[in-house]
Design an enzyme around this catalytic site. Structure first.
Site, PDB file in Angstrom:
ATOM      1  N   GLU A  64      -0.086  -2.247  -6.843  1.00 15.68           N
ATOM      2  CA  GLU A  64      -0.605  -1.719  -7.792  1.00 15.68           C
ATOM      3  C   GLU A  64       0.079  -0.310  -8.056  1.00 15.68           C
ATOM      4  OE1 GLU A  64      -4.966  -1.469  -4.605  1.00 15.68           O
ATOM      5  OE2 GLU A  64      -3.762  -1.775  -3.832  1.00 15.68           O
ATOM      6  N   GLY A  73       0.292  -1.068   0.002  1.00 16.31           N
ATOM      7  CA  GLY A  73      -0.298  -0.028  -0.111  1.00 16.31           C
ATOM      8  C   GLY A  73       0.969   1.062   0.249  1.00 16.31           C
TER       9      GLY A  73
END
Length: 504
Positions: free
Chosen positions: A294, A269
């Site tokens: 991501e 994250g």
């Protein structure tokens, strides 16, 4: 002499001002825009649209849009439109203070969903039609294909499904990103889906540019503006301690033979704690690591540069201004080691499970039994959203949730009897880490998990209070499998709202 970033003559004829492009967006439309964590979002059209909305509102007329993106964006998009009261509905993720305040005041509807769900839910028709897509690119090729900039996100879906498209060509973005992207066009609607042919995190399975029917492109806007991601704060002692506990745990798993020496693909994250973990990995002795994640943030650029990380797959960047300059200066080096994919691939649950990703994400709070709240403060006020944490928590090889043990100057405990909002159930959480220690929850029954969480993760100021609650719940609760005293389970949160502290 610089090369024109718009190589297609037909689309060059459609170059207009941001104001003229914004005038093509009408009240009540569903507008899908590019952008993922402050990178690759349109810089000019949203600002012009916000100004137009303010002018219409000044005339006493309504004007709002429904807004979809890849994830969070930046002040020129979420901030400008929220301040103008121009957003009726927002999805799937946000981090802008003005948008957040409006959501928590009940003035802006917000749908918080797993990032892996966005593209397919839109394809399924769950959110109606997309009227306009506004997409930033770094260039338009001679054949009309669009070279993405520093994020891909849901752009493929937006371009495929939008009735009309506005393209921003941003010359601030490095031309050298051309070739870094991998746009996969092999997905289909059920029941006719085929397996995605990605076996290794660095496999290339698609194309280097986005397709778009040129007849749908109604305007092209030239821009020259930076991505906006906040600089990371210097790594503090608390973040370093959390990172060290997690890295020692990973070393232990290697020693036990449960992980290979080069681990498994990492997902991280965004924030200071994940960045501290990445910094710790650089000193840990690990080598030949990989990432299927991501977002690329500063720490991953450092790992790539130092050879600790061999390659990284992502859908966008979250780089500080300084790291952005480093990236642009060494773009040829990074283009060989970074692959940017569509969000429906970067967060795809089947790929996360098959690759065996190690998920490392932040949280707001966890309870005694391992349930995690990563989105809501005191159960009701949204912070940002679930993002992709659930995609990796449920499907990864390991899911670690990280947080300081207290917040608000020690008045809030991150370890509570019962979380005030559940994003990740106890079934999806492998490890909880605070600066106090690490709780490995795998293979433990609920009551055993409670003791490990209290002993290893709770702050000493709250440990006796938690033990008292758990001891009494174990004697007096309706059932003994997952003991709770229902009148007290959320009393800690109410006490903070009433008195400003969770301390009894």
């Amino acid at each position: 002499m610089s090369v024109d970033r718009i190589a297609n003559a037909r689309l060059r004829d459609r170059v207009v001002s941001a104001e003229a492009a914004a005038a093509l967006i009408q009240p009540g439309e569903t507008v899908a825009m590019s952008g993922f964590t402050g990178s690759g979002y349109p810089k000019a059209v949203p600002v012009a649209l916000a100004q137009r909305i303010e002018a219409v509102h000044a005339q006493g007329l309504p004007f709002q849009i429904s807004l979809m993106t890849g994830a969070s964006t930046a002040p020129e998009l979420d901030g400008a439109l929220a301040k103008a009261d121009g957003i009726a509905m927002r999805m799937p993720f946000q981090s802008d203070p003005d948008a957040r305040n409006r959501i928590n005041e009940g003035k802006l509807d917000y749908i918080d969903i797993h990032l892996s769900h966005v593209a397919q839910h839109v394809w399924f028709g769950f959110y109606g039609d997309i009227d306009t897509a506004v997409i930033e690119v770094s260039a338009i090729r001679e054949d009309g294909s669009l070279v993405p900039s520093t994020s891909v996100g849901n752009n493929k879906t937006w371009l495929d499904l939008a009735k009309k498209v506005i393209v921003e060509v941003n010359e601030w973005q490095p031309a050298g990103v051309d070739g870094m992207h991998d746009i996969y066009y092999g997905t289909a609607l059920p029941p006719h889906r085929k397996p995605i042919p990605l076996v290794h995190a660095n496999d290339r399975i698609g194309e280097t540019a986005l397709r778009c029917d040129p007849d749908k492109i109604v305007a092209v806007v030239r821009t020259n503006g930076p991505d906006r991601n906040s600089p990371f704060s210097p790594i503090d002692t608390t973040s370093e301690q959390i990172a060290q506990y997690l890295i020692e745990f990973l070393k232990h798993e290697v020693a036990k033979g449960r992980l290979p020496a080069n681990l498994l693909p990492l997902q991280s994250g965004v924030g200071n704690i994940p960045n501290a973990v990445l910094a710790g990995l650089a000193k840990s002795g690990f080598r030949d690591l990989s990432a299927f994640t991501e977002v690329i943030q500063d720490g991953m650029l450092d790992l790539l540069r130092d050879g600790v990380l061999s390659y990284a797959s992502c859908t966008g960047f979250a780089l500080s201004p300084q790291a952005n300059e480093t990236f642009k200066e060494h773009i040829d080096f990074y283009r060989e080691r970074i692959i940017m994919r569509t969000q429906e691939i970067s967060n795809h649950p089947e790929l996360v499970r098959r690759l065996g990703c190690i998920g490392m994400n932040g949280m707001i709070e966890a309870d005694l039994y391992g349930n995690v709240n990563s989105t809501h403060v005191m159960g009701s006020r949204i912070m940002n959203g679930i993002g992709g944490s659930g995609d990796f928590a449920r499907n990864g090889f390991l899911s670690a949730f990280l947080s300081p043990s207290t917040a608000k100057n020690g008045s809030i405990s991150a370890i509570v009897p019962m979380v005030s909002h559940v994003d990740h159930t106890e079934h999806d959480v492998s490890v909880i880490v605070t600066e106090q220690g690490l709780a490995d929850l795998r293979g433990l029954t609920p009551r055993k998990r409670a003791r490990v969480v209290i002993d290893n993760c709770a702050h000493p100021d709250f440990r006796d209070q938690l033990n008292d609650y758990f001891d009494r719940a174990s004697r007096e609760s309706y059932g003994k499998h997952t003991p709770h005293l229902l009148p007290e389970a959320l009393s800690w949160h109410q006490r903070w709202l009433d008195t400003g502290t969770m301390k009894a």
